[in-house]
Design an enzyme around this catalytic site. Structure first.
Site, PDB file in Angstrom:
ATOM      1  N   GLU A 226       0.853  -1.191   0.000  1.00 30.28           N
ATOM      2  CA  GLU A 226       0.000   0.000   0.000  1.00 30.28           C
ATOM      3  C   GLU A 226       0.886   1.237   0.000  1.00 30.28           C
ATOM      4  O   GLU A 226       0.628   2.202  -0.699  1.00 30.28           O
ATOM      5  CB  GLU A 226      -0.921  -0.008   1.225  1.00 30.28           C
ATOM      6  CG  GLU A 226      -1.818   1.226   1.285  1.00 30.28           C
ATOM      7  CD  GLU A 226      -2.868   1.188   2.370  1.00 30.28           C
ATOM      8  OE1 GLU A 226      -3.191   0.105   2.879  1.00 30.28           O
ATOM      9  OE2 GLU A 226      -3.381   2.277   2.726  1.00 30.28           O
ATOM     10  N   ARG A 304      -7.465   3.016  13.218  1.00 33.31           N
ATOM     11  CA  ARG A 304      -8.400   1.915  12.999  1.00 33.31           C
ATOM     12  C   ARG A 304      -8.453   0.982  14.213  1.00 33.31           C
ATOM     13  O   ARG A 304      -9.481   0.352  14.485  1.00 33.31           O
ATOM     14  CB  ARG A 304      -8.080   1.153  11.709  1.00 33.31           C
ATOM     15  CG  ARG A 304      -9.260   0.343  11.206  1.00 33.31           C
ATOM     16  CD  ARG A 304      -8.974  -0.340   9.883  1.00 33.31           C
ATOM     17  NE  ARG A 304      -9.450   0.372   8.714  1.00 33.31           N
ATOM     18  CZ  ARG A 304     -10.717   0.412   8.286  1.00 33.31           C
ATOM     19  NH1 ARG A 304     -11.650  -0.250   8.930  1.00 33.31           N
ATOM     20  NH2 ARG A 304     -11.053   1.093   7.207  1.00 33.31           N
ATOM     21  N   GLU A 713     -10.928  -7.573   3.919  1.00 29.08           N
ATOM     22  CA  GLU A 713     -10.297  -7.687   5.227  1.00 29.08           C
ATOM     23  C   GLU A 713     -11.126  -8.405   6.288  1.00 29.08           C
ATOM     24  O   GLU A 713     -10.558  -9.145   7.103  1.00 29.08           O
ATOM     25  CB  GLU A 713      -9.927  -6.290   5.743  1.00 29.08           C
ATOM     26  CG  GLU A 713      -8.846  -5.626   4.921  1.00 29.08           C
ATOM     27  CD  GLU A 713      -8.684  -4.157   5.243  1.00 29.08           C
ATOM     28  OE1 GLU A 713      -9.590  -3.377   4.926  1.00 29.08           O
ATOM     29  OE2 GLU A 713      -7.651  -3.808   5.824  1.00 29.08           O
TER      30      GLU A 713
HETATM   31  N1  LUZ Z   1      -5.487   2.244   4.370  1.00 35.58           N
HETATM   32  C1  LUZ Z   1      -5.731   3.516   4.701  1.00 35.58           C
HETATM   33  C2  LUZ Z   1      -6.222   1.237   4.832  1.00 35.58           C
HETATM   34  O1  LUZ Z   1      -5.000   4.403   4.290  1.00 35.58           O
HETATM   35  N2  LUZ Z   1      -6.793   3.789   5.477  1.00 35.58           N
HETATM   36  C3  LUZ Z   1      -7.604   2.848   5.978  1.00 35.58           C
HETATM   37  O2  LUZ Z   1      -8.552   3.144   6.683  1.00 35.58           O
HETATM   38  C4  LUZ Z   1      -7.310   1.510   5.660  1.00 35.58           C
HETATM   39  N3  LUZ Z   1      -8.042   0.535   6.164  1.00 35.58           N
HETATM   40  C5  LUZ Z   1      -7.727  -0.718   5.869  1.00 35.58           C
HETATM   41  C6  LUZ Z   1      -6.651  -0.980   5.054  1.00 35.58           C
HETATM   42  N4  LUZ Z   1      -5.915  -0.018   4.533  1.00 35.58           N
HETATM   43 MO1  MOS Z   2      -4.802  -2.846   3.068  1.00 33.78          MO
HETATM   44  S1  MOS Z   2      -4.239  -3.335   4.932  1.00 33.78           S
HETATM   45  O1  MOS Z   2      -6.356  -2.793   2.850  1.00 33.78           O
HETATM   46  O2  MOS Z   2      -3.656  -2.459   2.015  1.00 33.78           O
END
Ligand code: LUZ
Ligand code: MOS
Length: 761
Positions: A226, A304, A713
């Site tokens: 990510e 979160r 998820e």
């Molecule tokens: N990424 C993010 C995430 O930037 N914000 C989120 O709330 C999130 N939640 C789950 C996985 N990735």
């Molecule tokens: Mo994610 S933890 O939804 O890249």
């Protein structure tokens, strides 16, 4: 519908980063990383490595034309070490050579003189020393301080979870080559093409329009790509930009494991109070998040954790505080669940503790405290379409918890060496990026003049099946055969300013944008159809609302006509109708005020209940998962193969985190579990012997794509039940020997070693 990729996957024809045919003259990059977790660099000697034939150049921070900075949320992460090393594995230099082998040889010849500094690996120690990345945050509902007095039972404890290695099958990597006008094109194994584009532009000191990022697919991401794909794409882009040559990096597994961050370990304290009817009256928790050496996504992950601190339960008085603790580990990052699972483990531990202390079943406490319609979350959102109790009740009706427990008790009474245990794991997971501004997406649709359709969105295919869902969306809106629709690669020049494919929200956000684009085209072609079928009418008089397209046939007032999709599209083209459209979608209704820590951050929640049964070998401490049986809130499931696959994978990944995946750093911050010989992930033998997935019948949710809820998820958190099922078996063993359980700690993973200690400790 079948996954659009499955035939190519199983025949090895799908294209991942390492399958891209490289250009002539391609060079290979290899990072040289810090051999210490915290140190001043006194001297870096590259001369011997530079002398190796075939080494073209070795880059350091001094070669960065823009900023040597890649921090996304906070600018606290240098791309290359300057004067100080913050974690073991931090990139110091980048070797560019004519082959990978030469780069590997050269790396062995780099020397570095260091002045070692104090290494912190423990988040509680970091907090004690004031090493916080952001100030702590607290979510509050009611007044816990007053509420303790109303409680018949109050218990306190500690619950820890370890990290988790993403172990995407495809490691991190990128391939970059220069294009015209000082621009660069990058193929990256990233969940966030725009994050890569932004980071590369910043480091190269060029505007974003000079950087094109293209993603065909990923061999898994799980959150590990990510944010953390950006560093590797950036070093490769830097080399390519400076040398004016194509440059490639596909990381070796041990390099990847050593240099990248993982799921955040947490160490947490809880206090829980219940009334005499086992209603939870108050809950407090303090979370110490091990963020690693820089912020990365840690502040968002921490947020979160707070959002999910009470899982599926309504608690009227809540006070939960989280600390984002800076340590000398690689920056920990997004991992499926994004801090949610860590928060949920703590309240499940608190409930398990109450159950042990009071001698009641955790199941009874869980059931009595499930969220109801209109319950308030600690962050102010009022729960709507609450499926906590329906999922629980259907699970109980289908799997019969009492009978299961009775069978387990009967088995345990007869068996000396093996004990069985059961735990129920309800889940509640909020869907949307918690950072409201990230909840938007775009799609670009071309209907070609032969009636075939090309679709681009911001969604990245990482094995989760989003491309299949996008094909379904376009085919359903147009009512054409899915074979007419092709998903293009994800590319920043076609779909710009994308949020990463993350937060389980990718299909919802991109799918809704795609629906909007397809509907706009549909309106125009219906207008043309109505003029064709009623040639006397002028544009203003035609009745496009009378036109429908059903399975490629054009109907007028529901009556079949001579016109079909292909003919209509052909006619539209020659009548100069615009057959392309870009759609934009921004999730409505959501908002959140961080100054008050209140709002409505989630489009909706996903619920479910799993029953987990295990057998523990009380001589060896080993165990098998006999069954995970669950009722899941899919909404109106869009694709059986994709969505059930997500649940199966999630359960197994969750139980891996809870039981066997053990990340070990030594006190110097060096990763010891640095290969698959020392880090165990679930294999086919770890899969529950019975994995039963039932669907909660509902109408689905209007804010979910085609009313089918997000499945990325949430199912991971069913795996938490495995921890407590094992512990219940351990408790049964100890109880038979007349031994209490009060000393028990809550610390995952529950490896066979830890199980043995709990059995006999
Ligand atoms: N990424 C993010 C995430 O930037 N914000 C989120 O709330 C999130 N939640 C789950 C996985 N990735
Ligand atoms: Mo994610 S933890 O939804 O890249």
């Amino acid at each position: 519908m079948k996954n659009v990729d499955s035939a190519f996957h199983v025949t090895g024809r799908s294209i991942y980063l390492d399958d891209i045919v490289v250009q002539q003259g391609t060079l290979y990059a290899l990072p040289y990383d810090a051999p210490s977790a915290h140190a001043h660099v006194k001297k870096l000697d590259l001369s011997q490595a530079m002398a190796v034939p075939g080494v073209v150049r070795i880059l350091t921070y001094k070669d960065v034309p823009g900023e040597n900075q890649i921090g996304g949320i906070i600018p606290d992460e240098p791309l290359f070490v300057e004067k100080e090393i913050h974690f073991w594995g931090m990139p110091v230099a980048l070797i560019i050579a004519t082959s990978e082998d030469i780069a590997i040889q050269a790396r062995k010849l780099i020397t570095i003189d260091l002045e070692e500094l104090t290494v912190i690996t423990d988040p509680r120690e970091a907090r004690a020393r004031g090493e916080l990345i952001i100030p702590p945050r607290t979510f509050k509902l009611g007044d816990t301080k007053k509420a303790w007095a109303e409680c018949a039972h109050v218990f306190e404890g500690r619950a820890d979870t370890n990290g988790q290695e993403h172990l995407y099958i495809e490691t991190q990597g990128a391939y970059a080559y220069p294009t015209e006008h000082g621009s660069i094109r990058i193929s990256s194994s990233t969940q966030g093409p725009t994050a890569v584009q932004r980071t590369v532009a910043r480091v190269l000191g060029v505007p974003m329009h000079k950087v094109e990022v293209d993603v065909t697919r990923l061999g898994g991401g799980f959150g590990g790509k990510e944010d953390q794909a950006s560093a590797w794409a950036t070093v490769v882009a830097l080399a390519s930009f400076l040398l004016k040559k194509p440059v490639k990096l596909a990381m070796h597994r041990m390099d990847d494991m050593r240099m990248t961050g993982k799921r955040h370990p947490y160490s947490s304290d809880f206090k829980i109070g219940l009334d005499k009817d086992l209603k939870i009256v108050a809950y407090e928790a303090t979370f110490h998040q091990n963020a690693g050496a820089s912020a990365d996504l840690s502040p968002a992950v921490m947020e979160r954790t707070l959002f999910h601190a009470t899982n599926s339960y309504f608690v009227p008085n809540v006070e939960v505080t989280a600390y984002c603790c800076r340590t000398n580990l690689p920056p920990n990052t997004a991992f499926r669940g994004f801090g949610g699972p860590q928060g949920m483990f703590v309240i499940e531990s608190a409930i398990a503790k109450v159950a042990q202390e009071l001698g009641v079943s955790a199941r009874e406490i869980q059931r009595r405290n499930l969220m109801q319609e209109g319950s308030e979350f600690s962050y102010g959102q009022i729960a709507e379409h609450v499926n906590a109790t329906p999922a629980w009740e259907l699970a109980d009706k289908t799997f019969d918890f009492d009978t299961q427990q009775a069978e387990i008790d009967t088995f345990n009474a007869k068996s000396e060496t093996h004990k069985k245990g059961m735990a129920i794991m309800p889940i509640c997971f909020g869907i949307s990026f918690t950072n409201t501004p990230m909840n938007h997406a775009r799609a670009l649709v071309h209907v070609y003049q032969d009636g075939s359709v090309g679709v681009s969105t911001g969604a990245v295919e990482m094995g989760q099946g989003v491309n299949t869902k996008m094909v379904q969306v376009a085919a359903q809106v147009f009512s054409i055969d899915p074979s007419r629709v092709k998903l293009e690669s994800t590319n920043t020049t076609r779909v710009a300013n994308t949020s990463p494919s993350a937060a389980s929200a990718t299909a919802d956000l991109n799918g809704k944008a795609l629906e909007i684009a397809c509907n706009a085209i549909l309106d125009r072609i219906k207008e043309k159809a109505s003029r064709m079928l009623d040639p006397g009418s002028s544009p203003g008089q035609a009745r496009p609302e009378a036109i429908t397209i059903v399975n490629e046939a054009v109907l007028n007032n529901g009556q079949s006509t001579d016109l079909d999709w292909q003919q209509l599209i052909h006619a539209c083209h020659w009548d100069r109708v615009n057959l392309s459209e870009s759609g934009h979608y921004a999730t409505p209704e959501i908002h959140f005020d961080k100054t008050k820590e209140k709002g409505h951050p989630f489009a909706y929640h996903v619920y479910g209940t799993a029953a987990v049964m295990v057998t523990v070998d009380c001589i060896r401490g080993t165990y098998v998962v006999d069954a995970v049986k669950l009722v899941h809130d899919f909404g109106k499931r869009m694709n059986d193969a994709v969505d059930i696959g997500q649940v199966e994978g999630g359960v197994v990944q969750g139980l891996g985190w809870m039981t066997m995946e053990e990340i070990v750093y030594n006190d110097k911050g060096r990763l010891l579990s640095n290969a698959l010989s020392t880090y165990k992930i679930p294999d086919i033998h770890s899969v529950p012997k019975e994995l039963r997935i039932e669907t909660l019948p509902t109408d689905g949710h209007p804010m979910a794509i085609r009313r089918g809820k997000a499945t990325g998820e949430p199912p991971l958190m069913y795996g938490i039940g495995v921890y407590f099922a094992i512990q219940n078996a351990v408790i049964a063993f100890r109880a038979e020997r007349g031994e209490g359980v009060a000393h028990m700690v809550y610390s995952a993973p529950y490896t066979p070693e830890r199980v043995l200690m709990d059995l006999y400790g």
